[in-house]
Design an enzyme around this catalytic site. Structure first.
Site, PDB file in Angstrom:
ATOM      1  NE  ARG A 153      -3.244   0.584  -0.629  1.00 14.27           N
ATOM      2  CZ  ARG A 153      -3.704   0.679  -1.871  1.00 14.27           C
ATOM      3  NH1 ARG A 153      -3.470   1.771  -2.588  1.00 14.27           N
ATOM      4  NH2 ARG A 153      -4.365  -0.329  -2.414  1.00 14.27           N
ATOM      5  CE  LYS A 189      -1.752  28.023  -5.509  1.00 14.03           C
ATOM      6  NZ  LYS A 189      -2.719  28.566  -6.495  1.00 14.03           N
ATOM      7  CE  LYS A 200       2.718  34.511  -4.140  1.00 14.70           C
ATOM      8  NZ  LYS A 200       2.647  34.396  -5.618  1.00 14.70           N
ATOM      9  CD  GLU A 236       2.393  38.340  -7.131  1.00 21.63           C
ATOM     10  OE1 GLU A 236       2.427  37.110  -6.959  1.00 21.63           O
ATOM     11  OE2 GLU A 236       1.670  39.102  -6.466  1.00 21.63           O
ATOM     12  CG  ASP A 254      -0.499  37.649  -9.432  1.00 19.31           C
ATOM     13  OD1 ASP A 254      -0.707  36.435  -9.592  1.00 19.31           O
ATOM     14  OD2 ASP A 254      -1.117  38.343  -8.598  1.00 19.31           O
TER      15      ASP A 254
END
Length: 284
Positions: free
Chosen positions: A100, A135, A167, A200, A222
Protein backbone atom coordinates in the site's frame (compact mmCIF):
# COMPACT_ATOMS: atom_id res chain seq x y z
CA UNK A 1 17.11 11.04 -8.18
CA UNK A 2 18.87 14.37 -7.64
CA UNK A 3 21.34 14.02 -4.72
CA UNK A 4 19.77 16.91 -2.81
CA UNK A 5 16.39 15.12 -2.89
CA UNK A 6 17.66 11.89 -1.32
CA UNK A 7 17.52 12.95 2.37
CA UNK A 8 13.94 14.21 1.93
CA UNK A 9 12.87 10.99 0.20
CA UNK A 10 14.52 8.69 2.75
CA UNK A 11 12.94 10.58 5.65
CA UNK A 12 9.54 10.44 3.94
CA UNK A 13 9.83 6.69 3.35
CA UNK A 14 10.63 6.13 7.03
CA UNK A 15 7.57 8.17 8.01
CA UNK A 16 5.36 6.23 5.59
CA UNK A 17 6.53 2.92 7.03
CA UNK A 18 6.03 4.09 10.60
CA UNK A 19 2.57 5.46 9.79
CA UNK A 20 1.33 2.28 8.09
CA UNK A 21 3.09 -0.55 9.91
CA UNK A 22 3.36 0.82 13.44
CA UNK A 23 4.26 -2.01 15.81
CA UNK A 24 3.67 -4.65 13.16
CA UNK A 25 1.61 -5.76 10.16
CA UNK A 26 -0.45 -8.10 12.30
CA UNK A 27 -2.52 -9.35 9.35
CA UNK A 28 0.53 -10.69 7.51
CA UNK A 29 2.27 -11.78 10.69
CA UNK A 30 -0.67 -13.95 11.72
CA UNK A 31 -1.05 -15.93 8.50
CA UNK A 32 2.19 -15.72 6.46
CA UNK A 33 5.26 -17.66 7.70
CA UNK A 34 8.28 -15.42 8.21
CA UNK A 35 10.45 -17.39 5.79
CA UNK A 36 7.80 -17.66 3.05
CA UNK A 37 8.87 -16.08 -0.23
CA UNK A 38 6.88 -15.05 -3.26
CA UNK A 39 6.64 -12.88 -6.37
CA UNK A 40 4.41 -9.94 -7.25
CA UNK A 41 3.96 -7.63 -10.23
CA UNK A 42 3.01 -3.97 -10.56
CA UNK A 43 0.12 -3.86 -13.04
CA UNK A 44 -1.00 -0.62 -14.74
CA UNK A 45 -4.76 -0.25 -15.10
CA UNK A 46 -5.03 3.15 -16.83
CA UNK A 47 -3.33 5.08 -19.60
CA UNK A 48 -0.87 7.72 -18.50
CA UNK A 49 2.72 8.55 -17.61
CA UNK A 50 4.16 6.26 -14.98
CA UNK A 51 6.26 7.69 -12.14
CA UNK A 52 7.63 6.50 -8.83
CA UNK A 53 9.26 3.22 -9.87
CA UNK A 54 12.54 4.40 -8.36
CA UNK A 55 10.76 5.17 -5.08
CA UNK A 56 8.97 1.81 -5.10
CA UNK A 57 12.30 -0.02 -5.32
CA UNK A 58 13.66 2.08 -2.46
CA UNK A 59 10.67 1.15 -0.26
CA UNK A 60 10.94 -2.53 -1.11
CA UNK A 61 14.69 -2.65 -0.38
CA UNK A 62 14.15 -0.78 2.87
CA UNK A 63 11.76 -3.52 4.04
CA UNK A 64 13.71 -6.43 2.49
CA UNK A 65 17.36 -5.72 1.53
CA UNK A 66 17.50 -9.05 -0.30
CA UNK A 67 14.53 -8.36 -2.57
CA UNK A 68 14.91 -9.16 -6.27
CA UNK A 69 13.61 -6.22 -8.34
CA UNK A 70 13.01 -6.89 -12.05
CA UNK A 71 12.30 -3.53 -13.68
CA UNK A 72 10.40 -3.59 -16.99
CA UNK A 73 9.36 0.03 -17.45
CA UNK A 74 11.02 3.30 -16.47
CA UNK A 75 9.77 6.51 -14.92
CA UNK A 76 8.33 8.70 -17.68
CA UNK A 77 7.17 5.82 -19.89
CA UNK A 78 3.68 5.99 -21.35
CA UNK A 79 1.56 3.09 -20.10
CA UNK A 80 -1.76 1.47 -20.92
CA UNK A 81 -3.97 -1.04 -19.07
CA UNK A 82 -2.22 -4.39 -18.76
CA UNK A 83 1.35 -3.06 -18.82
CA UNK A 84 3.65 -4.48 -16.12
CA UNK A 85 6.07 -1.95 -14.62
CA UNK A 86 8.13 -4.40 -12.57
CA UNK A 87 8.26 -7.79 -10.86
CA UNK A 88 9.51 -8.18 -7.32
CA UNK A 89 10.49 -11.30 -5.39
CA UNK A 90 11.24 -11.57 -1.70
CA UNK A 91 9.86 -12.34 1.73
CA UNK A 92 6.08 -12.21 1.49
CA UNK A 93 5.66 -10.38 4.77
CA UNK A 94 7.86 -7.56 3.46
CA UNK A 95 6.15 -7.43 0.06
CA UNK A 96 2.75 -7.16 1.70
CA UNK A 97 3.97 -4.44 4.05
CA UNK A 98 5.30 -2.45 1.09
CA UNK A 99 2.21 -2.89 -1.08
CA UNK A 100 0.00 0.00 0.00
CA UNK A 101 2.87 2.39 0.69
CA UNK A 102 4.36 2.08 -2.76
CA UNK A 103 0.97 2.07 -4.48
CA UNK A 104 -0.10 5.28 -2.75
CA UNK A 105 3.12 6.97 -3.80
CA UNK A 106 3.23 5.62 -7.35
CA UNK A 107 -0.43 6.32 -8.05
CA UNK A 108 -0.11 9.96 -6.96
CA UNK A 109 3.24 10.53 -8.66
CA UNK A 110 1.90 9.00 -11.88
CA UNK A 111 -1.16 11.23 -11.67
CA UNK A 112 1.05 14.31 -11.36
CA UNK A 113 3.33 13.16 -14.18
CA UNK A 114 0.36 12.37 -16.42
CA UNK A 115 -1.22 15.78 -15.88
CA UNK A 116 2.11 17.55 -16.37
CA UNK A 117 2.67 15.73 -19.66
CA UNK A 118 -0.67 17.05 -20.93
CA UNK A 119 0.35 20.65 -20.16
CA UNK A 120 3.80 20.16 -21.67
CA UNK A 121 2.27 18.78 -24.87
CA UNK A 122 0.09 21.89 -25.17
CA UNK A 123 3.29 23.99 -25.39
CA UNK A 124 4.87 21.93 -28.16
CA UNK A 125 6.91 24.06 -30.54
CA UNK A 126 7.18 27.02 -28.16
CA UNK A 127 10.12 27.96 -25.92
CA UNK A 128 7.90 28.47 -22.85
CA UNK A 129 8.28 25.88 -20.07
CA UNK A 130 5.64 24.89 -17.54
CA UNK A 131 6.52 25.14 -13.83
CA UNK A 132 5.05 23.64 -10.69
CA UNK A 133 4.40 25.67 -7.53
CA UNK A 134 4.43 25.17 -3.75
CA UNK A 135 0.81 23.96 -3.92
CA UNK A 136 1.82 20.44 -2.98
CA UNK A 137 0.68 17.89 -0.43
CA UNK A 138 2.45 18.77 2.85
CA UNK A 139 5.36 16.41 3.41
CA UNK A 140 5.09 15.02 -0.14
CA UNK A 141 6.58 18.00 -1.99
CA UNK A 142 9.79 16.29 -3.07
CA UNK A 143 7.81 13.45 -4.70
CA UNK A 144 5.35 15.86 -6.33
CA UNK A 145 8.21 17.84 -7.82
CA UNK A 146 10.04 14.70 -8.95
CA UNK A 147 6.83 13.66 -10.71
CA UNK A 148 6.55 17.02 -12.47
CA UNK A 149 10.05 16.54 -13.88
CA UNK A 150 9.21 13.00 -14.96
CA UNK A 151 6.17 14.39 -16.79
CA UNK A 152 8.37 16.84 -18.71
CA UNK A 153 7.76 19.97 -16.63
CA UNK A 154 10.21 22.09 -14.67
CA UNK A 155 10.46 22.78 -10.95
CA UNK A 156 10.02 26.22 -9.47
CA UNK A 157 11.69 26.69 -6.09
CA UNK A 158 11.59 23.73 -3.72
CA UNK A 159 10.63 25.89 -0.77
CA UNK A 160 11.22 29.21 0.94
CA UNK A 161 14.95 28.54 1.20
CA UNK A 162 16.19 28.32 -2.40
CA UNK A 163 14.73 31.45 -4.01
CA UNK A 164 13.48 34.85 -2.89
CA UNK A 165 10.02 35.38 -4.38
CA UNK A 166 8.67 38.82 -3.53
CA UNK A 167 4.91 38.42 -3.77
CA UNK A 168 2.13 40.94 -3.21
CA UNK A 169 2.05 40.61 0.59
CA UNK A 170 5.83 40.96 0.92
CA UNK A 171 5.77 44.02 -1.35
CA UNK A 172 2.87 45.67 0.47
CA UNK A 173 4.37 45.08 3.92
CA UNK A 174 7.81 46.26 2.73
CA UNK A 175 6.38 49.54 1.46
CA UNK A 176 6.64 48.91 -2.26
CA UNK A 177 8.54 47.06 -4.95
CA UNK A 178 11.73 49.11 -4.74
CA UNK A 179 11.98 48.73 -0.97
CA UNK A 180 11.38 44.98 -1.23
CA UNK A 181 14.01 44.43 -3.93
CA UNK A 182 16.63 46.55 -2.25
CA UNK A 183 15.94 44.80 1.02
CA UNK A 184 16.33 41.41 -0.66
CA UNK A 185 19.62 42.36 -2.25
CA UNK A 186 20.98 43.77 1.04
CA UNK A 187 19.88 40.65 2.92
CA UNK A 188 21.59 38.26 0.48
CA UNK A 189 24.80 40.28 0.63
CA UNK A 190 24.79 40.21 4.42
CA UNK A 191 24.29 36.42 4.43
CA UNK A 192 26.72 35.69 1.60
CA UNK A 193 23.97 33.96 -0.37
CA UNK A 194 23.51 33.92 -4.14
CA UNK A 195 19.99 32.53 -4.53
CA UNK A 196 17.89 34.12 -7.31
CA UNK A 197 15.39 36.92 -6.73
CA UNK A 198 11.99 36.93 -8.39
CA UNK A 199 9.46 39.74 -8.06
CA UNK A 200 5.74 39.61 -8.70
CA UNK A 201 4.14 42.52 -10.56
CA UNK A 202 0.45 43.34 -10.71
CA UNK A 203 0.48 46.11 -13.30
CA UNK A 204 2.56 47.11 -16.31
CA UNK A 205 3.77 50.13 -14.35
CA UNK A 206 5.19 47.80 -11.69
CA UNK A 207 7.74 46.56 -14.24
CA UNK A 208 9.28 50.04 -14.33
CA UNK A 209 9.54 49.93 -10.53
CA UNK A 210 11.46 46.65 -10.70
CA UNK A 211 14.10 48.04 -13.02
CA UNK A 212 14.25 51.33 -11.14
CA UNK A 213 15.41 49.24 -8.17
CA UNK A 214 18.12 47.61 -10.26
CA UNK A 215 16.23 44.62 -11.61
CA UNK A 216 15.83 40.99 -10.54
CA UNK A 217 16.49 37.54 -11.98
CA UNK A 218 12.85 36.94 -12.94
CA UNK A 219 9.61 38.91 -13.06
CA UNK A 220 6.28 37.18 -12.47
CA UNK A 221 3.23 38.65 -14.21
CA UNK A 222 0.40 37.95 -11.78
CA UNK A 223 -3.13 37.60 -13.20
CA UNK A 224 -2.28 39.45 -16.40
CA UNK A 225 -4.43 39.03 -19.51
CA UNK A 226 -2.71 37.71 -22.65
CA UNK A 227 -2.73 41.24 -24.08
CA UNK A 228 -1.08 42.62 -20.94
CA UNK A 229 1.40 39.75 -20.96
CA UNK A 230 2.44 40.52 -24.52
CA UNK A 231 3.07 44.14 -23.59
CA UNK A 232 4.88 43.11 -20.39
CA UNK A 233 7.28 40.85 -22.31
CA UNK A 234 7.96 43.76 -24.67
CA UNK A 235 8.72 46.06 -21.73
CA UNK A 236 11.09 43.58 -20.09
CA UNK A 237 12.87 43.24 -23.44
CA UNK A 238 15.01 40.28 -22.39
CA UNK A 239 16.56 42.00 -19.38
CA UNK A 240 15.51 39.11 -17.12
CA UNK A 241 13.45 35.93 -17.20
CA UNK A 242 9.67 36.23 -17.33
CA UNK A 243 6.92 34.10 -15.81
CA UNK A 244 3.13 34.14 -16.05
CA UNK A 245 0.98 32.98 -13.15
CA UNK A 246 -2.62 33.16 -12.00
CA UNK A 247 -5.81 32.30 -13.85
CA UNK A 248 -4.03 30.12 -16.40
CA UNK A 249 -5.75 26.91 -17.46
CA UNK A 250 -5.08 24.21 -20.00
CA UNK A 251 -7.44 26.00 -22.37
CA UNK A 252 -5.58 29.33 -22.36
CA UNK A 253 -2.06 28.02 -21.61
CA UNK A 254 -0.86 28.29 -25.19
CA UNK A 255 -2.30 31.80 -25.57
CA UNK A 256 -0.06 32.98 -22.73
CA UNK A 257 2.95 31.08 -24.04
CA UNK A 258 2.60 32.69 -27.45
CA UNK A 259 3.13 36.06 -25.74
CA UNK A 260 6.77 35.05 -25.32
CA UNK A 261 7.07 34.36 -21.59
CA UNK A 262 9.85 32.03 -20.51
CA UNK A 263 7.80 30.18 -17.87
CA UNK A 264 4.21 29.56 -16.89
CA UNK A 265 3.58 28.33 -13.33
CA UNK A 266 0.52 26.13 -12.82
CA UNK A 267 -0.59 25.01 -9.36
CA UNK A 268 -2.97 22.48 -10.89
CA UNK A 269 -0.02 20.24 -11.83
CA UNK A 270 0.12 19.06 -8.23
CA UNK A 271 -3.11 20.06 -6.49
CA UNK A 272 -5.76 19.13 -9.04
CA UNK A 273 -4.74 15.69 -10.15
CA UNK A 274 -6.29 12.25 -10.50
CA UNK A 275 -4.19 9.35 -9.28
CA UNK A 276 -3.38 6.69 -11.87
CA UNK A 277 -4.90 3.29 -11.09
CA UNK A 278 -2.52 0.37 -10.62
CA UNK A 279 -2.16 -2.73 -8.44
CA UNK A 280 0.49 -4.97 -6.93
CA UNK A 281 -0.61 -8.58 -7.22
CA UNK A 282 0.75 -12.08 -6.65
CA UNK A 283 2.09 -13.84 -9.72
CA UNK A 284 4.11 -16.91 -10.70
Amino acid sequence: MRPEYKPFVEELVELCIKEDIGDGDHTSLCCIPAAERGRMRLLCKEEGTIAGIEIAELILRRLDPDVKFEQILHDGDQVKPGDVAFYVSGRLQSLLQAERILLNIMQRMSGVATQTAVYVARLEGLHTRVLDTRKTTPGMRVLDKMAVKIGGGENHRMGLFDMILLKDNHIDFAGGIQNAIRGARKYLASKGKTIPIECEVRTLEDIDEVFAAGGVDRIMFDNFTPAMTREAVRKVAGRCETESSGGITLDNLRDYAQCGVDFISVGALTHRIKSLDMSLKACE
